[in-house]
Structure formats: C-alpha cells, structure tokens
Design an enzyme around this catalytic site. Structure first.
Site, PDB file in Angstrom:
ATOM      1  CB  SER A 145       8.507   7.130   2.035  1.00 55.91           C
ATOM      2  OG  SER A 145       9.593   6.241   1.906  1.00 55.91           O
ATOM      3  CE1 TYR A 158       6.448   3.825  -1.724  1.00 55.19           C
ATOM      4  CE2 TYR A 158       8.540   4.801  -1.068  1.00 55.19           C
ATOM      5  CZ  TYR A 158       7.327   4.226  -0.735  1.00 55.19           C
ATOM      6  OH  TYR A 158       6.999   4.055   0.590  1.00 55.19           O
TER       7      TYR A 158
END
Length: 276
Positions: A145, A158
């Site tokens: 990401s 995350y």
C-alpha cells in the site's frame, strides 16, 4: 527473466470479488489466463466470473474462503494443483483496514487485520511455493500500500501489516529470483475501492468519528479507478518489475519519505492545513 506470458497460465487472485482483485481478474481474462478466484464473497466472485469467461478466460474457478480463519491453505493448493497441474501466478491482493488510534484498537481487531493482510499473504505463498518453483517463469505479486511507504497516524494496524508485506516481499524476491520466480511488490495509493467503506471501527465508535473519517477518506482520497491500477499491475508482471508504486500521491510520498524519513508526516500535515 523473460516477459511473463499470460495465455493458458494458471493465475490465483485473492480478494477477487471486488476492487483491484476483481479488476485484475478481468484484465487477466482478456489475456486468456486460467483464473482461480479466492474471496469470502461468493456472490461477488460469481459476478466477476461471468464477464471473465466472456472476455476470454481459458477457465474460471472460485473458492469461497475467509482468509481470517488462520488456515494454512494446503488444501486449496492441493485442489488447484490437481485441477490445473500447478500455479504460474499468485496475486496476494486481499486486504482490510481498521479505523481508530492504536489506543482505541482492541488486540482482537488488530490480530484480525494482521491475519488477512499479512499472515494470509505468507500462508498462501508458502502453500503454493512448491508449485511456483516447479513452473518455469512463474511469478508472485504481493499488494502492499501507500501505507507501506509512509506511516500516518490513525492507521497503526494497517501500516504494520503493509510495511511487513513490503519487507516479506523484498526478502522473498532475493530468494526466489535466482530460482526463476519473479516477485513484485505493489504500493497502490488512492485507488477507488470499498476498503474504507468496509473498514472495521474500533471500540464501537460511539461518537461516529471513525465512520466519518472513513467516509471522508473514501470521497477525497480514493479517486483512481481500480481498472487502471489493474492495468498497471498486469504490465508490471509482464515486464517482471520488482516494485510498482501506483498513483501520483503514492510516488510523491515515496520520494518525501526517502528524503526525510522522520519528518515527512509533519510536512504533509502542514501542507494539508494550508490547502484546506
């Protein structure tokens, strides 16, 4: 390594029912690949499978699996291997997010996220590794990401998972490339998917602040169509690129984090306040 040829090659895609995973499945179908779709959403996979067949996929099979259950996926690898003779491309794409600060996050929610975003990547790769090593010119893609490049506040769980995916993939590449297996890590930024809308909220979010934050993020930051991200990922696989950063924001953040690894967050916060 030679460019990856997709036609007739068996490609496993996790998180294939929506977002980047669904777009990737359709992009691979256009190249007449054999598709193995993995997701917990059976109806979503069915909606992907039909157009995939129409676009030219050599074969499409779907496996309803909840990647949070901690399974080692040996049974899946065995079934796919028996049906197709082995796997040529593994795309570990499935991912979830968790809103709230680390103080607000429960350990149960933190572990749930790590199970899907990190442990499932490791377990899927381990399960299919013998098949990948046995197929000349195979390839692995792990989707990290933008938050595997920078570490914003409010996304500790995350960020932890996506930095770990990045490190896992880089080390794995150094082991597998000499043995003829390509490895790509992908850092998408601002892709229009449902990940923010489906985010888990911490501690019940009694004031609704986390839900509002997720909604604002989805509306303002997630702008690139998943189809464009999928096209870039498929091109990176074909060219055997070790690393792909998708989107102008992600590329700028990557450069900023390299230039000032301890101060980039304060710089971006100040810039954001000026623009608001």
């Amino acid at each position: 390594m030679r460019p990856f040829a997709f036609a007739g090659r068996t490609c496993v895609v996790t998180g294939a029912a929506s977002g980047i995973g669904a777009a990737l499945a359709l992009e691979l179908a256009r190249r007449r690949a054999v598709l193995v779709l993995v997701d917990r959403d059976a109806d979503g996979m069915a909606r992907v499978a039909e157009p995939a067949r129409e676009l030219g996929a050599a074969d499409v099979s779907a496996y309803e699996i909840d990647l949070s259950d901690g399974g080692d996926r040996a049974d899946l690898a065995a079934e796919v291997g028996a049906r197709h003779g082995g796997v040529d491309l593994l795309v570990n794409n499935a991912g979830v997010t968790l809103m709230g600060t680390f103080e607000q996050n429960s350990m149960a929610d933190f572990d749930w996220l790590l199970e899907i975003n990190l442990h499932a990547v490791v377990r899927m790769t381990k399960a299919f590794l013998p098949q990948l090593l046995a197929r000349p010119g195979s390839h692995v893609v792990n989707v990290s990401s933008l938050f595997g490049l920078i570490a914003p506040a409010g996304q500790v769980a995350y960020v932890t998972s996506k930095f770990a995916v990045r490190g896992f993939t880089d080390a794995l590449r150094n082991e597998l490339e000499p043995r003829g297996v390509g490895v790509t890590v992908v850092h998408p930024g601002g892709i229009k998917t449902s990940i923010a809308a489906n985010a888990r909220l911490s501690a019940g979010d009694p004031g609704g602040e986390q839900a509002s934050q997720a909604k604002r993020f989805a509306e303002r930051a997630l702008t690139m169509p998943a189809e464009e991200a999928a096209r870039q990922i498929v091109a990176a696989i074909q060219r055997r690129r070790p690393r792909l950063v998708i989107g102008g924001v992600a590329r700028a953040a990557d450069v900023l984090a390299r230039l000032t690894p301890t101060r980039y967050w304060k710089i971006t916060q100040r810039a954001g306040r000026r623009l608001s």
